[in-house]
Design a protein around this motif. Structure first.
Motif, PDB file in Angstrom:
ATOM      1  N   SER A  59      58.967 101.504 -43.674  1.00 37.77           N
ATOM      2  CA  SER A  59      58.497 101.929 -42.362  1.00 37.77           C
ATOM      3  C   SER A  59      57.037 102.349 -42.413  1.00 37.77           C
ATOM      4  CB  SER A  59      59.365 103.092 -41.882  1.00 37.77           C
ATOM      5  OG  SER A  59      59.022 103.453 -40.573  1.00 37.77           O
ATOM      6  N   ASN A  60      56.407 102.311 -41.235  1.00 35.95           N
ATOM      7  CA  ASN A  60      55.056 102.855 -41.097  1.00 35.95           C
ATOM      8  C   ASN A  60      54.848 103.291 -39.655  1.00 35.95           C
ATOM      9  OD1 ASN A  60      54.699 100.304 -39.845  1.00 35.95           O
ATOM     10  ND2 ASN A  60      52.602 100.166 -40.539  1.00 35.95           N
ATOM     11  N   PHE A  61      53.719 103.961 -39.428  1.00 33.24           N
ATOM     12  CA  PHE A  61      53.301 104.376 -38.093  1.00 33.24           C
ATOM     13  C   PHE A  61      52.018 103.623 -37.766  1.00 33.24           C
ATOM     14  CE2 PHE A  61      56.063 107.672 -39.539  1.00 33.24           C
ATOM     15  CZ  PHE A  61      56.714 108.127 -38.400  1.00 33.24           C
ATOM     16  N   MET A  62      51.929 103.107 -36.545  1.00 36.71           N
ATOM     17  CA  MET A  62      50.770 102.298 -36.167  1.00 36.71           C
ATOM     18  C   MET A  62      50.598 102.323 -34.653  1.00 36.71           C
ATOM     19  SD  MET A  62      52.601  99.755 -34.576  1.00 36.71           S
ATOM     20  CE  MET A  62      51.316  98.576 -34.236  1.00 36.71           C
ATOM     21  N   PHE A  63      49.483 101.771 -34.173  1.00 32.88           N
ATOM     22  CA  PHE A  63      49.319 101.494 -32.752  1.00 32.88           C
ATOM     23  C   PHE A  63      48.373 100.318 -32.592  1.00 32.88           C
ATOM     24  CE2 PHE A  63      46.108 104.583 -33.793  1.00 32.88           C
ATOM     25  CZ  PHE A  63      45.059 104.479 -32.891  1.00 32.88           C
ATOM     26  N   THR A  64      48.574  99.559 -31.532  1.00 37.35           N
ATOM     27  CA  THR A  64      47.910  98.264 -31.389  1.00 37.35           C
ATOM     28  C   THR A  64      46.418  98.348 -31.116  1.00 37.35           C
ATOM     29  OG1 THR A  64      48.489  98.136 -29.037  1.00 37.35           O
ATOM     30  CG2 THR A  64      50.036  97.145 -30.613  1.00 37.35           C
ATOM     31  N   SER A  65      45.940  99.452 -30.573  1.00 38.59           N
ATOM     32  CA  SER A  65      44.499  99.578 -30.311  1.00 38.59           C
ATOM     33  C   SER A  65      43.792 100.364 -31.411  1.00 38.59           C
ATOM     34  CB  SER A  65      44.259 100.238 -28.946  1.00 38.59           C
ATOM     35  OG  SER A  65      44.834 101.527 -28.907  1.00 38.59           O
ATOM     36  N   GLU A  87      61.077  87.165 -53.447  1.00 35.96           N
ATOM     37  CA  GLU A  87      61.926  87.748 -54.493  1.00 35.96           C
ATOM     38  C   GLU A  87      63.415  87.623 -54.149  1.00 35.96           C
ATOM     39  OE1 GLU A  87      61.294  89.463 -57.462  1.00 35.96           O
ATOM     40  OE2 GLU A  87      59.146  89.058 -57.375  1.00 35.96           O
ATOM     41  N   GLU A  88      63.693  87.097 -52.959  1.00 34.91           N
ATOM     42  CA  GLU A  88      65.070  86.926 -52.457  1.00 34.91           C
ATOM     43  C   GLU A  88      65.837  88.248 -52.423  1.00 34.91           C
ATOM     44  OE1 GLU A  88      66.931  83.698 -54.571  1.00 34.91           O
ATOM     45  OE2 GLU A  88      65.389  82.278 -53.960  1.00 34.91           O
ATOM     46  N   LEU A  89      65.127  89.307 -52.013  1.00 33.74           N
ATOM     47  CA  LEU A  89      65.772  90.613 -51.861  1.00 33.74           C
ATOM     48  C   LEU A  89      66.462  90.645 -50.507  1.00 33.74           C
ATOM     49  CD1 LEU A  89      62.869  92.797 -53.257  1.00 33.74           C
ATOM     50  CD2 LEU A  89      64.925  92.045 -54.452  1.00 33.74           C
ATOM     51  N   LYS A  90      67.708  90.961 -50.514  1.00 35.43           N
ATOM     52  CA  LYS A  90      68.521  90.940 -49.291  1.00 35.43           C
ATOM     53  C   LYS A  90      68.654  92.326 -48.692  1.00 35.43           C
ATOM     54  CE  LYS A  90      69.456  86.586 -50.005  1.00 35.43           C
ATOM     55  NZ  LYS A  90      68.415  85.706 -49.579  1.00 35.43           N
ATOM     56  N   ASN A  91      68.938  92.330 -47.397  1.00 37.10           N
ATOM     57  CA  ASN A  91      69.260  93.581 -46.694  1.00 37.10           C
ATOM     58  C   ASN A  91      68.078  94.558 -46.663  1.00 37.10           C
ATOM     59  OD1 ASN A  91      71.380  94.460 -45.148  1.00 37.10           O
ATOM     60  ND2 ASN A  91      72.212  95.772 -46.736  1.00 37.10           N
ATOM     61  N   VAL A  92      66.859  93.997 -46.516  1.00 38.13           N
ATOM     62  CA  VAL A  92      65.645  94.805 -46.434  1.00 38.13           C
ATOM     63  C   VAL A  92      65.028  94.599 -45.053  1.00 38.13           C
ATOM     64  CG1 VAL A  92      63.350  95.255 -47.401  1.00 38.13           C
ATOM     65  CG2 VAL A  92      65.236  94.579 -48.914  1.00 38.13           C
ATOM     66  N   GLU A  93      64.772  95.700 -44.368  1.00 39.66           N
ATOM     67  CA  GLU A  93      64.188  95.664 -43.022  1.00 39.66           C
ATOM     68  C   GLU A  93      62.809  96.321 -43.032  1.00 39.66           C
ATOM     69  OE1 GLU A  93      65.739  94.453 -40.074  1.00 39.66           O
ATOM     70  OE2 GLU A  93      67.272  93.652 -41.428  1.00 39.66           O
ATOM     71  N   PHE A  94      62.023  95.987 -42.023  1.00 43.41           N
ATOM     72  CA  PHE A  94      60.711  96.585 -41.821  1.00 43.41           C
ATOM     73  C   PHE A  94      60.694  97.200 -40.428  1.00 43.41           C
ATOM     74  CE2 PHE A  94      60.285  93.513 -45.110  1.00 43.41           C
ATOM     75  CZ  PHE A  94      59.364  94.048 -45.989  1.00 43.41           C
ATOM     76  N   VAL A  95      60.154  98.410 -40.327  1.00 41.88           N
ATOM     77  CA  VAL A  95      60.153  99.141 -39.064  1.00 41.88           C
ATOM     78  C   VAL A  95      58.782  99.770 -38.868  1.00 41.88           C
ATOM     79  CG1 VAL A  95      61.193 101.022 -37.748  1.00 41.88           C
ATOM     80  CG2 VAL A  95      62.614  99.652 -39.294  1.00 41.88           C
ATOM     81  N   SER A  96      58.142  99.444 -37.736  1.00 38.90           N
ATOM     82  CA  SER A  96      56.854 100.037 -37.392  1.00 38.90           C
ATOM     83  C   SER A  96      57.011 100.855 -36.117  1.00 38.90           C
ATOM     84  CB  SER A  96      55.796  98.947 -37.185  1.00 38.90           C
ATOM     85  OG  SER A  96      55.505  98.298 -38.399  1.00 38.90           O
ATOM     86  N   PHE A  97      56.771 102.156 -36.243  1.00 41.36           N
ATOM     87  CA  PHE A  97      56.837 103.060 -35.092  1.00 41.36           C
ATOM     88  C   PHE A  97      55.463 103.105 -34.423  1.00 41.36           C
ATOM     89  CE2 PHE A  97      60.211 104.733 -37.783  1.00 41.36           C
ATOM     90  CZ  PHE A  97      61.189 105.140 -36.884  1.00 41.36           C
ATOM     91  N   SER A  98      55.383 102.794 -33.142  1.00 40.31           N
ATOM     92  CA  SER A  98      54.129 102.968 -32.424  1.00 40.31           C
ATOM     93  C   SER A  98      53.899 104.456 -32.194  1.00 40.31           C
ATOM     94  CB  SER A  98      54.156 102.256 -31.071  1.00 40.31           C
ATOM     95  OG  SER A  98      53.005 102.635 -30.327  1.00 40.31           O
ATOM     96  N   VAL A  99      52.662 104.897 -32.447  1.00 44.34           N
ATOM     97  CA  VAL A  99      52.288 106.285 -32.177  1.00 44.34           C
ATOM     98  C   VAL A  99      51.558 106.391 -30.833  1.00 44.34           C
ATOM     99  CG1 VAL A  99      52.269 106.988 -34.593  1.00 44.34           C
ATOM    100  CG2 VAL A  99      50.162 106.080 -33.556  1.00 44.34           C
ATOM    101  N   ASP A 100      51.540 105.278 -30.090  1.00 40.30           N
ATOM    102  CA  ASP A 100      50.942 105.256 -28.754  1.00 40.30           C
ATOM    103  C   ASP A 100      51.896 104.499 -27.816  1.00 40.30           C
ATOM    104  OD1 ASP A 100      49.139 105.634 -26.719  1.00 40.30           O
ATOM    105  OD2 ASP A 100      47.640 104.214 -27.475  1.00 40.30           O
ATOM    106  N   PRO A 101      53.098 105.048 -27.613  1.00 34.21           N
ATOM    107  CA  PRO A 101      54.150 104.300 -26.920  1.00 34.21           C
ATOM    108  C   PRO A 101      53.858 103.980 -25.455  1.00 34.21           C
ATOM    109  CG  PRO A 101      54.822 106.580 -27.258  1.00 34.21           C
ATOM    110  CD  PRO A 101      53.552 106.387 -28.020  1.00 34.21           C
ATOM    111  N   LYS A 102      53.008 104.746 -24.803  1.00 35.58           N
ATOM    112  CA  LYS A 102      52.685 104.456 -23.403  1.00 35.58           C
ATOM    113  C   LYS A 102      51.901 103.147 -23.293  1.00 35.58           C
ATOM    114  CE  LYS A 102      50.902 106.578 -19.213  1.00 35.58           C
ATOM    115  NZ  LYS A 102      50.227 107.743 -18.642  1.00 35.58           N
ATOM    116  N   VAL A 103      50.982 102.921 -24.220  1.00 39.07           N
ATOM    117  CA  VAL A 103      50.179 101.696 -24.244  1.00 39.07           C
ATOM    118  C   VAL A 103      50.948 100.548 -24.887  1.00 39.07           C
ATOM    119  CG1 VAL A 103      48.081 100.644 -25.195  1.00 39.07           C
ATOM    120  CG2 VAL A 103      48.006 102.971 -24.250  1.00 39.07           C
TER     121      VAL A 103
END
Length: 192
Positions: A59-65, A87-103
């Motif tokens: 996971s990480n925190f980001m915003f588009t602007s 690497e053929e690693l299974k059951n791995v997800e990526f999650v990016s939380f926006s820190v500017d959800p209104k935009v």
């Protein structure tokens, strides 16, 4: 008969000790539990902690602007996503939380991610919560700063977080520069 029992007990203890010695642990691991959250994905679908149960996630925190750290973090996460696939690693997800959800609406997040060649099969960009929520959720769960500043900028730290199948953060890594890609891959393997 006593000799046989004694030998069985010694054999069982020896096997357990050898198994324990062979078990790998993540070096410098933390064990920060993640609390539930409710969000919306880039596909405008509901998403929460329950959707990640039983999966390893980064996971990480980001915003588009974001003018500085978010573009390299997103590029580095794309590289990490490709390494996980190679690497053929299974059951791995990526999650990016926006820190500017209104935009950062689902449509804005989709356009942003597509610029970087994100594979949406195992990567969700999240929004749909309030600014107040993410400014409280980030520090309480990820031990990170999230604070909306003037002129549309949002202060946040450029880290990647490795979360285990039970929803506990196991480790943090630099996400913008000098990313320890091999270490992250090895830590994912350890969790599997």
């Amino acid at each position: 008969m006593m000799k046989v029992r004694f030998l069985v007990v010694i054999l069982v203890i020896s096997t357990l000790l050898m198994a324990a010695c062979g078990k790998k642990e993540i070096e410098n691991a933390v064990n920060w539990p993640i609390k539930n959250f409710t969000a919306t994905t880039q596909e405008n679908k509901p998403f929460g902690l329950k959707d990640l149960k039983g999966k390893i996630w980064i996971s990480n925190f980001m915003f588009t602007s974001c003018p500085d750290v978010c573009p390299p973090m997103t590029s580095n996460m794309v590289k990490l996503q490709k390494m996980v696939k190679d690497e053929e690693l299974k059951n791995v997800e990526f999650v990016s939380f926006s820190v500017d959800p209104k935009v950062d609406t689902p449509e804005v997040l989709t356009r942003y991610a597509m610029q970087f060649g994100v594979d949406f099969k195992n990567w969700n960009f999240l929004t749909g919560y309030s600014q107040e929520f993410i400014e409280e959720y980030g520090p309480k769960n990820f031990k990170t700063i999230v604070k909306k500043m003037s002129e549309g900028n949002v202060l946040h730290q450029p880290y990647f977080y490795l979360v285990d199948q039970d929803g506990n953060i196991k480790k943090t890594y630099k996400g913008d520069q000098e990313v320890p890609f091999d270490e992250i891959i090895n830590d994912i393997k350890t969790l599997q």
